[in-house]
Design a protein around this motif. Structure first.
Motif, short mmCIF file in Angstrom:
data_model
loop_
_atom_site.label_atom_id
_atom_site.label_comp_id
_atom_site.label_asym_id
_atom_site.label_seq_id
_atom_site.Cartn_x
_atom_site.Cartn_y
_atom_site.Cartn_z
N ILE A 122 31.20 37.13 40.88
CA ILE A 122 31.76 37.66 39.63
C ILE A 122 33.26 37.92 39.82
CG2 ILE A 122 31.59 39.47 37.88
CD1 ILE A 122 28.73 40.01 38.93
N ALA A 123 34.05 37.29 38.97
CA ALA A 123 35.50 37.42 39.03
C ALA A 123 35.99 38.28 37.88
CB ALA A 123 36.16 36.04 38.99
N MET A 124 37.28 38.62 37.91
CA MET A 124 37.87 39.39 36.81
C MET A 124 39.29 38.93 36.53
SD MET A 124 38.49 43.48 36.23
CE MET A 124 39.26 43.98 34.66
N ILE A 125 39.62 38.91 35.24
CA ILE A 125 41.00 38.73 34.80
C ILE A 125 41.43 40.06 34.19
CG2 ILE A 125 42.56 37.51 33.25
CD1 ILE A 125 40.64 35.11 33.43
N THR A 126 42.40 40.72 34.80
CA THR A 126 42.82 42.05 34.36
C THR A 126 43.92 41.95 33.30
OG1 THR A 126 44.72 42.45 35.82
CG2 THR A 126 42.51 42.74 36.77
N GLY A 127 44.20 43.08 32.68
CA GLY A 127 45.41 43.21 31.87
C GLY A 127 46.56 43.60 32.77
N PRO A 128 47.75 43.85 32.20
CA PRO A 128 48.91 44.25 33.02
C PRO A 128 48.60 45.52 33.81
CG PRO A 128 49.56 43.78 30.75
CD PRO A 128 48.07 43.80 30.76
N MET A 129 48.98 45.54 35.06
CA MET A 129 48.63 46.66 35.91
C MET A 129 49.59 47.84 35.79
SD MET A 129 45.79 45.75 36.94
CE MET A 129 45.48 47.14 38.02
N LEU B 276 39.99 47.47 35.63
CA LEU B 276 39.81 46.99 36.99
C LEU B 276 39.04 48.00 37.82
CD1 LEU B 276 40.29 45.01 39.30
CD2 LEU B 276 42.56 46.03 39.63
N GLU B 277 39.33 49.29 37.62
CA GLU B 277 38.60 50.32 38.37
C GLU B 277 37.11 50.28 38.05
OE1 GLU B 277 42.15 53.71 38.79
OE2 GLU B 277 40.70 53.81 37.15
N GLY B 278 36.76 50.09 36.78
CA GLY B 278 35.35 50.02 36.41
C GLY B 278 34.66 48.82 37.04
N PHE B 279 35.35 47.69 37.08
CA PHE B 279 34.84 46.48 37.72
C PHE B 279 34.56 46.75 39.20
CE2 PHE B 279 36.07 42.51 40.03
CZ PHE B 279 35.13 41.63 39.52
N LYS C 120 40.40 40.46 46.32
CA LYS C 120 41.60 39.92 45.67
C LYS C 120 41.43 38.46 45.28
CE LYS C 120 45.00 43.00 47.82
NZ LYS C 120 46.24 43.09 48.66
N ARG C 121 40.63 37.75 46.06
CA ARG C 121 40.38 36.33 45.78
C ARG C 121 39.73 36.13 44.42
NH1 ARG C 121 39.86 31.73 48.89
NH2 ARG C 121 38.32 30.19 48.24
N LEU C 122 38.97 37.13 43.98
CA LEU C 122 38.22 37.03 42.73
C LEU C 122 38.89 37.80 41.58
CD1 LEU C 122 34.56 37.41 44.07
CD2 LEU C 122 35.73 35.32 43.37
N ILE C 123 40.13 38.20 41.77
CA ILE C 123 40.84 38.96 40.74
C ILE C 123 42.15 38.26 40.42
CG2 ILE C 123 41.96 41.15 40.16
CD1 ILE C 123 39.94 42.50 42.09
N ALA C 124 42.38 38.02 39.14
CA ALA C 124 43.65 37.45 38.67
C ALA C 124 44.18 38.34 37.55
CB ALA C 124 43.47 36.01 38.18
N HIS C 125 45.48 38.30 37.33
CA HIS C 125 46.10 39.22 36.38
C HIS C 125 46.67 38.47 35.17
CE1 HIS C 125 45.62 42.33 39.37
NE2 HIS C 125 46.28 41.60 40.25
N MET D 102 42.47 32.01 34.62
CA MET D 102 41.19 31.35 34.86
C MET D 102 41.37 30.09 35.69
SD MET D 102 37.93 31.86 34.08
CE MET D 102 37.46 31.36 35.75
N THR D 103 42.42 29.34 35.40
CA THR D 103 42.71 28.14 36.18
C THR D 103 42.96 28.50 37.64
OG1 THR D 103 43.66 27.03 34.25
CG2 THR D 103 44.28 26.18 36.41
N ALA D 104 43.71 29.58 37.87
CA ALA D 104 43.99 30.02 39.23
C ALA D 104 42.72 30.46 39.95
CB ALA D 104 45.02 31.16 39.22
N LEU D 105 41.85 31.16 39.25
CA LEU D 105 40.59 31.61 39.85
C LEU D 105 39.72 30.44 40.26
CD1 LEU D 105 39.65 34.63 37.53
CD2 LEU D 105 40.18 34.75 39.98
N LEU D 106 39.64 29.42 39.42
CA LEU D 106 38.81 28.26 39.73
C LEU D 106 39.35 27.51 40.95
CD1 LEU D 106 38.10 26.90 36.13
CD2 LEU D 106 36.46 27.99 37.69
#
Length: 331
Positions: free
Chosen positions: A185-192, A201-204, A214-219, A231-235
């Motif tokens: 399971i990966a995540m795309i966050t909003g601005p940090m 991100l904390e809930g995730f 970090k490998r599964l998280i993109a911003h 999403m492209t970066a995560l794939l």
């Protein structure tokens, strides 16, 4: 044709000019009978309040300024902002107040906002989408009452706010993916530098623990284009992803586009979940499973807090509203 005056209203209502003036200036100590007579006389004569003259007496401008701390294009791309504006206009109109919309996406914009507010042109300030360290926050410290739609981070002076429980919503979505048997399971966050970016991100991470690498998280930055890039970066980094939680519906729409371009089926290969339950969620293909935040209610509560402060309340407590998982076809 002569413009009707307050004297004409008083004569038509059969009351003194002073009684009319007290009602127009918000005095509560006007009898119900006099109030009805004056309101009828205003309607019959077509009298219009002279706001400039009234502001000299009441020290009120009759307006509230909404400040969006984002680039101009986001105002038109993100449907959440239209909901906030619509609710604000309606609630302020009930109090005969006007809404002034100002953008503060760069230094020049922020300076204009500060000059406007410090110039005494607004009775209150409604902050939307503020970022940590935004100099606008300190610049407005000595201005009129201010409230925020969403908490403000990194500031010593507390600004009252109304918000959805972002961390809870993120947990709900992540737990749903785990319950589906998804393993990567990966995540795309909003601005940090925003509360939504941080708390979602904390809930995730609350649910996945060490698996939230970090490998599964993109911003992203809340835009559709940023969701597609993330999403492209995560794939590329983790091609075996089988679910992705995206921190906004608009970014999730971008993620869906990237998955289609990569030949991934949704939800068969990759389940996708968003956040907001905005109009975007039902317009994507497939429709988004998402987290519903009660945006209209958040806007109502934010305006309620601001109006209370404008009316002289010394303190108001923040309001945090629950979120809800909405299951559709993307997961």
């Amino acid at each position: 044709m002569k413009r009707p005056t307050i004297h004409d209203v008083a004569a038509a209502a059969g009351v003194s000019r002073g009684t009319v003036s007290r009602l127009l200036n918000g005095d509560k100590y006007v009898s119900p009978a006099a109030r009805v007579a004056i309101e009828r006389a205003i309607s019959e004569t077509g009298y219009v309040v002279n706001r400039a003259a009234r502001s000299l007496v009441t020290q009120r401008t009759g307006s509230v300024v909404m400040v969006l701390s984002e680039p101009h294009e986001k105002l038109f791309e993100d449907p959440n902002y239209s909901t906030l504006i619509r609710v604000a206009i309606r609630m302020l109109a009930e109090r005969d107040l006007s809404l002034v919309m100002m953008l503060a996406g760069d230094e020049g914009d922020r300076e204009r906002v500060v000059r406007y507010v410090r110039g005494g042109h607004a009775d209150g300030v409604l902050l939307v989408s503020t970022h940590a360290g935004d100099p606008l926050l300190d610049a407005l410290r000595t201005g009129p009452p201010a409230v925020s739609c969403g908490p403000v981070i990194g500031r010593e002076t507390v600004i009252p706010y109304a918000a959805a429980d972002d961390r809870l919503g993120a947990r709900q979505m992540t737990e749903y993916f785990v319950g589906l048997g998804r393993k990567r399971i990966a995540m795309i966050t909003g601005p940090m530098d925003t509360p939504g970016g941080i708390q979602r991100l904390e809930g995730f991470a609350d649910v996945l623990g060490r698996k939230a690498t970090k490998r599964l998280i993109a911003h992203g930055d809340w835009t559709q284009a940023s969701g597609e890039r993330a999403m492209t970066a995560l794939l590329e980094r983790a091609p075996d992803i089988d679910a992705v939680f995206v921190a906004s519906d608009l970014m999730a729409a971008g993620a869906l586009a990237a998955l289609r371009a990569a030949g991934r089926r949704v939800p068969d290969d990759v389940a996708v979940g968003g956040f907001d339950d905005s109009s975007v969620a039902v317009s994507t293909h497939p429709p988004l499973t998402t987290i519903r935040q009660p945006l209209a209610e958040m806007a109502q509560e934010t305006l309620r807090l601001l109006l209370a402060l404008i009316d002289g309340a010394g303190h108001v407590d923040p309001v945090v509203l629950p979120t809800e998982l909405v299951i559709r076809e993307s997961a």
